[in-house]
Design an enzyme around this catalytic site. Structure first.
Site, mmCIF file in Angstrom:
data_model
loop_
_atom_site.group_PDB
_atom_site.id
_atom_site.type_symbol
_atom_site.label_atom_id
_atom_site.label_comp_id
_atom_site.label_asym_id
_atom_site.label_seq_id
_atom_site.Cartn_x
_atom_site.Cartn_y
_atom_site.Cartn_z
ATOM 1 C CD GLU A 1 -18.603 123.918 3.219
ATOM 2 O OE1 GLU A 1 -17.270 123.047 2.967
ATOM 3 O OE2 GLU A 1 -18.771 124.092 4.551
ATOM 4 C CG HIS B 1 -14.461 125.932 5.529
ATOM 5 N ND1 HIS B 1 -14.520 124.802 6.113
ATOM 6 C CD2 HIS B 1 -14.594 126.808 5.698
ATOM 7 C CE1 HIS B 1 -14.538 126.370 7.555
ATOM 8 N NE2 HIS B 1 -14.646 126.802 7.554
ATOM 9 N NE ARG C 1 -15.751 119.405 11.880
ATOM 10 C CZ ARG C 1 -16.020 120.791 10.493
ATOM 11 N NH1 ARG C 1 -15.735 120.293 9.965
ATOM 12 N NH2 ARG C 1 -17.385 121.099 11.580
ATOM 13 C CD GLU D 1 -13.051 120.846 5.187
ATOM 14 O OE1 GLU D 1 -12.509 123.531 5.007
ATOM 15 O OE2 GLU D 1 -13.708 121.109 6.218
ATOM 16 C CG HIS E 1 -12.493 122.006 9.239
ATOM 17 N ND1 HIS E 1 -13.486 122.659 9.052
ATOM 18 C CD2 HIS E 1 -12.502 122.361 10.558
ATOM 19 C CE1 HIS E 1 -14.765 122.760 10.150
ATOM 20 N NE2 HIS E 1 -14.286 122.745 10.676
HETATM 21 N N1 ING Z 1 -17.669 122.800 5.936
HETATM 22 C C1 ING Z 1 -18.695 123.500 7.560
HETATM 23 C C2 ING Z 1 -18.443 123.015 8.661
HETATM 24 O O1 ING Z 1 -18.322 123.713 9.371
HETATM 25 C C3 ING Z 1 -20.692 125.155 7.888
HETATM 26 C C4 ING Z 1 -20.255 124.193 6.773
HETATM 27 C C5 ING Z 1 -20.162 126.418 7.754
HETATM 28 C C6 ING Z 1 -21.411 125.282 8.547
HETATM 29 C C7 ING Z 1 -20.384 128.004 8.028
HETATM 30 C C8 ING Z 1 -22.081 126.889 9.070
HETATM 31 C C9 ING Z 1 -21.256 127.166 9.192
HETATM 32 O O2 ING Z 1 -19.504 122.185 9.011
HETATM 33 C C10 ING Z 1 -16.933 122.109 6.509
HETATM 34 N N2 ING Z 1 -17.405 121.152 5.681
HETATM 35 O O3 ING Z 1 -17.104 121.833 7.069
HETATM 36 ZN ZN ZN Z 2 -14.647 122.971 7.124
#
Ligand code: ING
Ligand code: ZN
Length: 307
Positions: A270, A196, A124, A72, A69
């Site tokens: 995260e 992330h 993003r 980030e 993303h």
């Molecule tokens: N969060 C992830 C996203 O892609 C995630 C969270 C990761 C959800 C893996 C499901 C599986 O939404 C961020 N901040 O990108």
């Molecule tokens: Zn992310």
């Protein structure tokens, strides 16, 4: 001092400086570090993977990526910190670290990353533009474009959505190149870590639905050990659980795909913070976040040394 590269962990860097750093390491430590381009992004940027290995055939293999993303920024900064630590200090590193073939892809989404520097700090997705300009929205969420349970819960078929999964699984060169690299390399990966931000979570599959894999207790146990090491090193508290259970359902994520390929320890991490600054994490956080994250990585390396 002229280190032959411009990388620091006191600022966020543009793509050319990150890639210059990877190339510098390959040139400086040719017996240890190799860099390859595994493809091109939609806009033609290289998709670079750096490998660190002492060449021991008994080594386990770990794949670590960042920057799926665009906004980030702490993610590529943290992954390049790992690279720097392991490559520059390999001789004095622990056996746990030395006995792994490390594969790092610090910027999976280079077009989006550059776009957040030039145009829209909170972008993003990737930067695929629609065939007819001005008609619809740009960008596919690469973390909804992977080919396991693609198109299910927590993804959108609306091109204007932030979680648009694309028209089909692996429609995007960035996700396709990553997956092809893992699938086509003779290497059997023991772990897949994708960094992330933000929220301070250690997430394991599944994301597509609120269910867990048969071996989830192993992932939970190791996740909790990693979280403990992070807290003891830098003080940040990470919550551990499945992504669908702890956060929300999301289909087409890279960690689900990696797990479905048989990579046992698949985690989405995260990074900091928990929301005060969110994506716009001040540069003063880079070193502490990366340092405590490296402590977590050492716990993973230790686990692999015992398997
Ligand atoms: N969060 C992830 C996203 O892609 C995630 C969270 C990761 C959800 C893996 C499901 C599986 O939404 C961020 N901040 O990108
Ligand atoms: Zn992310």
């Amino acid at each position: 001092a002229n280190w032959g590269h411009l990388m620091t962990w006191k600022q966020y860097h543009r793509l050319d400086e990150i890639y210059g750093f990877l190339n510098y390491l390959a040139k400086t430590y040719p017996a240890l570090v190799t860099v390859q381009s595994i493809g091109k992004s939609h806009q033609g940027n290289d998709l670079k993977v750096l490998k660190i290995s002492n060449g021991d055939p008994k080594n386990k293999a770990v794949f670590i990526d960042g920057g799926i993303h665009a906004r980030e920024w702490i993610s590529p900064a943290t992954v390049t910190y790992f690279i720097n630590q392991i490559a520059e200090n390999f001789d004095i590193e622990s056996d746990d670290i030395k006995n792994i073939d490390w594969y790092f892809m610090p910027v999976v989404n280079p077009d989006g990353y550059e776009f957040t520097h030039t145009s829209d700090r909170l972008w993003r997705k990737n930067r695929r533009t629609p065939p007819v300009t001005g008609r619809v929205c740009s960008g596919i969420d690469l973390n909804r474009n992977f080919g396991y349970k693609w198109g299910g819960k927590g993804s959108s078929n609306n091109p204007c959505s932030e979680i648009y999964g694309g028209r089909r699984a692996f429609s995007e060169p960035e996700s396709k190149a990553l997956a092809d690299f893992i699938t086509n390399s003779a290497t059997n990966f023991s772990a897949y870590l994708t960094y992330h931000s933000y929220g301070q979570y250690l997430l394991y599959p599944w994301g597509y639905e609120n269910v867990v894999p048969p071996d989830y207790q192993d992932l939970d146990k190791l996740g909790k050990k990693i979280a403990q090491a992070i807290q003891e090193t830098g003080g940040s508290q990470y919550k551990v659980g499945s992504s669908s259970g702890l956060l929300y359902p999301a289909s087409g994520g890279s960690d689900d795909w990696a797990k479905a390929q048989g990579i046992k320890y698949s985690y989405t991490i995260e990074l900091s913070d928990t929301g005060r600054h969110g994506f716009i994490l001040p540069t003063s956080y880079i070193e502490p976040v990366a340092r405590e994250s490296l402590a977590g990585l050492r716990v993973l390396a230790n686990q692999l040394s015992k398997e």
